[in-house]
Design a protein around this motif. Structure first.
Motif, PDB file in Angstrom:
ATOM      1  N   ILE A 261      -2.085  25.518 -44.902  1.00 51.53           N
ATOM      2  CA  ILE A 261      -0.608  24.776 -44.089  1.00 51.53           C
ATOM      3  C   ILE A 261      -0.818  23.447 -44.645  1.00 51.53           C
ATOM      4  O   ILE A 261      -1.764  22.779 -44.233  1.00 51.53           O
TER       5      ILE A 261
ATOM      6  N   TYR B 139      -4.730  31.308 -45.565  1.00 51.48           N
ATOM      7  CA  TYR B 139      -3.606  30.466 -45.509  1.00 51.48           C
ATOM      8  C   TYR B 139      -3.821  28.947 -45.443  1.00 51.48           C
ATOM      9  O   TYR B 139      -4.685  28.517 -44.613  1.00 51.48           O
TER      10      TYR B 139
ATOM     11  N   VAL C 176       3.397  26.876 -46.033  1.00 55.73           N
ATOM     12  CA  VAL C 176       2.361  27.899 -45.915  1.00 55.73           C
ATOM     13  C   VAL C 176       2.266  28.537 -46.979  1.00 55.73           C
ATOM     14  O   VAL C 176       2.969  29.264 -47.579  1.00 55.73           O
TER      15      VAL C 176
ATOM     16  N   VAL D  99       2.562  32.126 -39.894  1.00 54.73           N
ATOM     17  CA  VAL D  99       1.269  32.809 -40.632  1.00 54.73           C
ATOM     18  C   VAL D  99       1.476  34.290 -39.960  1.00 54.73           C
ATOM     19  O   VAL D  99       1.298  35.041 -40.920  1.00 54.73           O
TER      20      VAL D  99
ATOM     21  N   ALA E 270       2.890  27.147 -36.742  1.00 51.94           N
ATOM     22  CA  ALA E 270       2.059  27.422 -37.617  1.00 51.94           C
ATOM     23  C   ALA E 270       1.500  29.015 -37.447  1.00 51.94           C
ATOM     24  O   ALA E 270       1.270  29.584 -38.672  1.00 51.94           O
TER      25      ALA E 270
END
Length: 198
Positions: free
Chosen positions: A25, A23, A12, A190, A186
């Motif tokens: 990923i 962000y 990330v 974040v 994920a």
């Protein structure tokens, strides 16, 4: 039991703009380098209900999952993670009481309940002291802190997020438990950056 979308390791990377945190990923290649983009997320600031939407690409052509707070501006708010059709994947929340000394989060999905804490209690306390010392709290210091999540029933590792020493926030996320869906992992990764200071 294996999640529909399990990714054992990913990265990330945060990119900060004036009104939006972004962000990226990305997958982890076998050699440890960054691979293909898995999702792109945006966090708009100053919203009454915290929400982050993840897209399939940086052009934001298709939202693929999201997380949203159940309550408005509440440090104890639970956040639901949903797929692109609005179906729940899991949820997470910060444990406000325990986080006064050491940041603690709860993460839940199909077949598991986990708790995550900062790996190093000394760093957790140092970060809090730093914020309260006059003049020092305004100086940005890149504290490197990591989170480890374990299954509440078995104590086995579920998810780990390690912050890397870079100017921009960058995290190496490992997910050894196959029950943890990539989208839930994920979202949690974040949130550890986007919501940590709340």
């Amino acid at each position: 039991m294996t999640a529909p979308m399990h990714v054992p390791r990913f990265f990330v990377r945060q990119r900060i703009t004036l009104m939006v945190n972004r962000y990226e990923i990305t997958a982890a290649n076998p050699d440890g380098s960054e691979g293909a983009l898995l999702a792109f997320a945006e966090q708009k600031r100053m919203k009454l209900k915290e929400e982050v939407v993840f897209f399939a690409d940086t052009a934001k052509t298709r939202p693929v999952f999201s997380f949203k707070a159940r309550q408005r501006l509440d440090v104890r708010a639970e956040h639901d993670v949903r797929d692109e059709h609005g179906t729940p994947i899991g949820w997470f929340k910060k444990d406000f009481g325990k986080s006064l000394l050491r940041s603690t989060w709860h993460l839940s999905g199909p077949g598991f309940d986990a708790v995550g804490q900062e790996r190093r209690p000394a760093i957790a306390i140092l970060r809090r002291v730093w914020d309260f010392i006059p003049y020092l709290g305004d100086i940005w210091v890149p504290f490197v802190f990591h989170f480890d999540f374990t299954d509440k029933a078995t104590g086995r590792p579920v998810l780990s997020s390690e912050r890397k020493k870079t100017i921009r926030d960058r995290y190496d996320v490992t997910v050894p438990d196959p029950r943890v869906d990539f989208r839930l992992a994920a979202a949690m990764a974040v949130a550890l950056d986007a919501l940590q200071s709340r």
